[in-house]
Scaffold this motif. Sequence first.
Motif, PDB file in Angstrom:
ATOM      1  N   ASN A 199     -52.795  52.584 -28.094  1.00 20.79           N
ATOM      2  CA  ASN A 199     -51.956  53.457 -26.988  1.00 20.79           C
ATOM      3  C   ASN A 199     -50.148  52.945 -26.776  1.00 20.79           C
ATOM      4  OD1 ASN A 199     -54.412  54.238 -27.713  1.00 20.79           O
ATOM      5  ND2 ASN A 199     -54.649  54.056 -24.784  1.00 20.79           N
ATOM      6  N   ILE A 200     -49.302  53.728 -26.320  1.00 25.40           N
ATOM      7  CA  ILE A 200     -48.156  53.552 -25.285  1.00 25.40           C
ATOM      8  C   ILE A 200     -49.049  53.888 -24.239  1.00 25.40           C
ATOM      9  CG2 ILE A 200     -47.598  56.297 -25.239  1.00 25.40           C
ATOM     10  CD1 ILE A 200     -45.306  55.121 -25.154  1.00 25.40           C
ATOM     11  N   ALA A 201     -48.717  52.675 -23.354  1.00 24.88           N
ATOM     12  CA  ALA A 201     -48.644  52.593 -22.032  1.00 24.88           C
ATOM     13  C   ALA A 201     -47.634  52.985 -21.003  1.00 24.88           C
ATOM     14  CB  ALA A 201     -49.489  51.039 -22.061  1.00 24.88           C
ATOM     15  N   PHE A 202     -47.501  53.174 -19.852  1.00 34.30           N
ATOM     16  CA  PHE A 202     -46.524  53.296 -19.262  1.00 34.30           C
ATOM     17  C   PHE A 202     -47.182  52.315 -17.336  1.00 34.30           C
ATOM     18  CE2 PHE A 202     -45.993  57.031 -21.185  1.00 34.30           C
ATOM     19  CZ  PHE A 202     -44.885  56.757 -21.760  1.00 34.30           C
ATOM     20  N   GLY A 203     -46.448  51.537 -16.690  1.00 37.81           N
ATOM     21  CA  GLY A 203     -46.934  51.322 -15.877  1.00 37.81           C
ATOM     22  C   GLY A 203     -46.605  50.692 -14.278  1.00 37.81           C
ATOM     23  N   TYR A 204     -47.085  50.444 -13.629  1.00 36.29           N
ATOM     24  CA  TYR A 204     -46.062  50.729 -12.293  1.00 36.29           C
ATOM     25  C   TYR A 204     -46.371  49.426 -11.463  1.00 36.29           C
ATOM     26  CZ  TYR A 204     -45.545  51.590  -7.455  1.00 36.29           C
ATOM     27  OH  TYR A 204     -44.796  51.114  -5.818  1.00 36.29           O
ATOM     28  N   GLY A 205     -45.573  48.785 -10.837  1.00 34.12           N
ATOM     29  CA  GLY A 205     -46.044  47.843  -9.904  1.00 34.12           C
ATOM     30  C   GLY A 205     -45.307  47.803  -9.103  1.00 34.12           C
ATOM     31  N   ALA A 206     -45.322  46.333  -8.301  1.00 31.71           N
ATOM     32  CA  ALA A 206     -44.439  46.011  -6.473  1.00 31.71           C
ATOM     33  C   ALA A 206     -44.070  44.318  -6.772  1.00 31.71           C
ATOM     34  CB  ALA A 206     -44.404  46.801  -5.793  1.00 31.71           C
ATOM     35  N   ASP A 207     -43.421  43.816  -6.090  1.00 29.17           N
ATOM     36  CA  ASP A 207     -43.112  42.306  -5.872  1.00 29.17           C
ATOM     37  C   ASP A 207     -42.660  41.854  -4.669  1.00 29.17           C
ATOM     38  OD1 ASP A 207     -43.474  40.160  -6.494  1.00 29.17           O
ATOM     39  OD2 ASP A 207     -42.471  39.651  -8.668  1.00 29.17           O
ATOM     40  N   GLY A 208     -42.566  41.193  -4.384  1.00 25.94           N
ATOM     41  CA  GLY A 208     -42.098  40.201  -2.925  1.00 25.94           C
ATOM     42  C   GLY A 208     -42.649  40.345  -1.673  1.00 25.94           C
ATOM     43  N   MET A 209     -43.558  41.007  -2.376  1.00 26.40           N
ATOM     44  CA  MET A 209     -44.010  41.664  -0.613  1.00 26.40           C
ATOM     45  C   MET A 209     -45.993  40.534  -0.446  1.00 26.40           C
ATOM     46  SD  MET A 209     -45.352  45.131  -2.472  1.00 26.40           S
ATOM     47  CE  MET A 209     -46.667  44.384  -3.299  1.00 26.40           C
ATOM     48  N   LEU A 210     -44.946  40.208   1.306  1.00 21.26           N
ATOM     49  CA  LEU A 210     -45.732  39.763   1.840  1.00 21.26           C
ATOM     50  C   LEU A 210     -46.537  40.396   3.317  1.00 21.26           C
ATOM     51  CD1 LEU A 210     -43.469  36.447   2.313  1.00 21.26           C
ATOM     52  CD2 LEU A 210     -46.017  36.198   1.166  1.00 21.26           C
TER      53      LEU A 210
END
Length: 310
Positions: free
Chosen positions: A231-242
């Motif tokens: 498969n080929i995968a496209f991801g989404y995330g985030a960082d730096g969140m308190l």
Amino acid sequence: MIEIKKKKMLFSRNREVIFLLLFFFSFTFYGQNSTFWKKSDTLNKKRRNAVIISESILGLGTLVALDQLWYADFPRSGFHFINDNNEWKQLDKVGHMMTSYYIGRAGMEVLHWSGVKKKDQLIYGATLGFTFLTAIEVLDGFSKRWGASFGDILANAGGTGLLVGQELIWKEQRITMKYSFHQTEFSQRRPNVLGKNFIEQSLKDYNGQTYWLSANIWSFNKNSNFPKWLNIAFGYGADGMLYGTESVTNLISQDPFRQYYLSLDLDLTKINTKSKFLKSVFSVINFIKIPAPTLEIDSKGRFKFHYLYF
């Protein structure tokens, strides 16, 4: 009586565990159904009735448990909506979408096992995730502490739409939603919000969560010699969140940003094996994105390559 109250409070602080258990139940049921149970070619009324009764008991029982062991600990109110669409860079919404997708997929599969015709599988099975999660939004709407969320309802509909849309277009799921998680430093700074242990963090710490759309390459060209499992995968995330949002009232400064990923993945259900046990295991854990080399770009324009990204 004191012991009962303690158990009730312990349960109420971990409402997310219910979603996790229901989430894994749908995978386990789907995996076992796909490999060990012979599907009926025609309508099997006993199976269909057993499915309807089991789902009704599970769904209503879960809602009653939530109402009594979670919402009862907080003040009630008239039904109302809230707008939480700006929180956590919308990762909570993607989580709703994924849960709706897989509960609906399990619901569709058990009706298929029962010999129910395809149209009814989509109407009554694939919509199970949307129906159940939206019922929880109604309970939220009558809670003074929370409130029903338009964003959550739309996300629930999105997960169901992804499932039903592919069945209508391709009669199969060529693109699936997947999940990966790694621990971050932020949970140590706000453990009560982001989790005190690995299980809690995997549910609450959005900094470590990544949601994927994993597309099976071979399914788009079945006459090719391309590996069926790649498969080929496209991801989404985030960082730096308190905190869920950026606000002047936050006691700790934060610098949140979005992350986008491109990676390879495996469709474990397409790995050729004669072992029914392995087929069942592969079906159950196929919602997990396999660690692989990954290219990341964030909302600040920075590129990063991961040899293995979890």
